[in-house]
Design a protein around this motif. Sequence first.
Motif, short mmCIF file in Angstrom:
data_model
loop_
_atom_site.label_atom_id
_atom_site.label_comp_id
_atom_site.label_asym_id
_atom_site.label_seq_id
_atom_site.Cartn_x
_atom_site.Cartn_y
_atom_site.Cartn_z
N GLY A 64 27.92 65.18 96.98
CA GLY A 64 27.98 65.24 98.43
C GLY A 64 29.11 66.08 98.99
O GLY A 64 29.54 65.87 100.13
N TRP A 65 29.58 67.07 98.24
CA TRP A 65 30.75 67.83 98.68
C TRP A 65 30.52 68.52 100.03
O TRP A 65 31.46 68.69 100.81
N GLU A 66 29.28 68.92 100.30
CA GLU A 66 29.01 69.64 101.54
C GLU A 66 29.16 68.74 102.77
O GLU A 66 29.32 69.22 103.89
N LEU A 67 29.11 67.43 102.57
CA LEU A 67 29.31 66.50 103.67
C LEU A 67 30.79 66.21 103.92
O LEU A 67 31.15 65.65 104.94
N LEU A 68 31.63 66.59 102.99
CA LEU A 68 33.05 66.26 103.09
C LEU A 68 33.78 67.24 103.99
O LEU A 68 33.40 68.39 104.15
N GLU A 69 34.86 66.77 104.59
CA GLU A 69 35.78 67.65 105.28
C GLU A 69 36.29 68.67 104.26
O GLU A 69 36.54 68.31 103.11
N PRO A 70 36.41 69.95 104.62
CA PRO A 70 36.77 70.97 103.63
C PRO A 70 37.98 70.63 102.78
O PRO A 70 37.97 70.80 101.56
N THR A 71 39.06 70.15 103.40
CA THR A 71 40.26 69.84 102.62
C THR A 71 40.01 68.70 101.62
O THR A 71 40.56 68.69 100.52
N ILE A 72 39.15 67.75 102.00
CA ILE A 72 38.82 66.65 101.10
C ILE A 72 37.98 67.16 99.94
O ILE A 72 38.19 66.78 98.78
N ALA A 73 37.02 68.04 100.25
CA ALA A 73 36.19 68.61 99.19
C ALA A 73 37.05 69.38 98.19
O ALA A 73 36.89 69.24 96.97
N GLY A 74 37.97 70.21 98.70
CA GLY A 74 38.86 70.96 97.82
C GLY A 74 39.73 70.05 96.98
O GLY A 74 39.95 70.29 95.78
N ASN A 75 40.19 68.97 97.58
CA ASN A 75 41.07 68.05 96.86
C ASN A 75 40.33 67.28 95.77
O ASN A 75 40.95 66.87 94.78
N LYS A 76 39.03 67.08 95.94
CA LYS A 76 38.25 66.40 94.91
C LYS A 76 38.28 67.19 93.60
O LYS A 76 38.15 66.63 92.51
N VAL A 77 38.44 68.51 93.73
CA VAL A 77 38.54 69.36 92.54
C VAL A 77 39.98 69.47 92.07
O VAL A 77 40.28 69.29 90.88
N GLN A 78 40.88 69.73 92.99
CA GLN A 78 42.26 70.02 92.64
C GLN A 78 43.11 68.78 92.42
O GLN A 78 44.12 68.83 91.72
#
Length: 358
Positions: free
Chosen positions: A143-157
């Motif tokens: 569901g990364w596309e539903l996440l706020e961009p910074t949250i999506a990036g942080n899920k990886v980093q």
Amino acid sequence: MQRKSLGLMALVVIPGIFFGLVFSVILLLVPAKPAAADCGPVSVVVDGNAKVDGYTAEQLKNAAAVMGAGKALNLSVKGQTISIMVALGESGLRVLDYGDGPGPDSRGLFQQRDNGAWGSYTDRMDPTISATNFVKALQAVPGWELLEPTIAGNKVQRNADPYHYQKYWPEAVKIVQALSDGKVGVDAGSCGIPGKSGAGDDYPWKDSPTWLQVGANEASTSPLNLYYRECVDFALWRVNQQMGSTSAPFKFLNGTFRPDGQRLGSAVTWKAGWDAKGWPTGKTPRVGAVVWYAPGTGGADPTFGHVAVVKEVKDDGTYVEEGYNGNPPPDDHNYYTRTVSSSVPSAFLYLPGLEAKK
């Protein structure tokens, strides 16, 4: 008819019978059926004359490599922008041959660690390979596309501060727009999930009779246990769809949504339903969020209120909402879209993953 519907509130509740009549005259709302946001992947155009204020040719070349890696993996423009945002936050779009205190072995555009997950030293120092590995990791986040961009990036980093990247988003947007092969509109929540928010009228029961057509005592309900073609039924369909439940038995029903056993009910109770479930709410529109109008707010029905879904977020302080039963007869109980000022609704009800910074 109104008194009759009030007697049915314990069953499924009739939301906003007169909503469309009132709502349509509110000046803050501008009826609109805008074109879908350009959310697909974009190609990169970078030549010797490419310029973005504040960035060197080397940085733009690296940005092009990041976008190109995303394009090769069919990453949406939002995903490509997230990738640029993270690279800005990690390295300033430079291939760094050193790390920092928390990660002395970090290297490259994305400061990827020497832990086996990001390839060899050579891989991490290669803009295209390191970006490709980042994109693959991003696409693996549910569901990364539903996440706020910074949250999506942080899920990886997995940065210590999940909002570390937020301040880099505007610059990332500027770079993507400058280097793309056409004008693209990018916003923190402007692109819906393919086949979900932003898909248009994919409500599966659009031809079913409404309670007004067959009578309240005879009306049947949808598989979600709400009357067909009401605002609440469409909104709950979108909630199920975005949470991966697209066919019966649906995960979220009128009678099972709340953990305390109470019905989700009419639009008037939806904010309380979200609170009971512990799901977040806020004042910022995000694609896929439920729009909640308390009774009488923004022209909503004075008894039942209204709910809709955010279809698109614009950069001028407005958003496009979609829903059912938002127009006056004879177009009531049908699909509608309209552009609304973000300050009009009482609240936006977020699904898990649509986090809002408090």
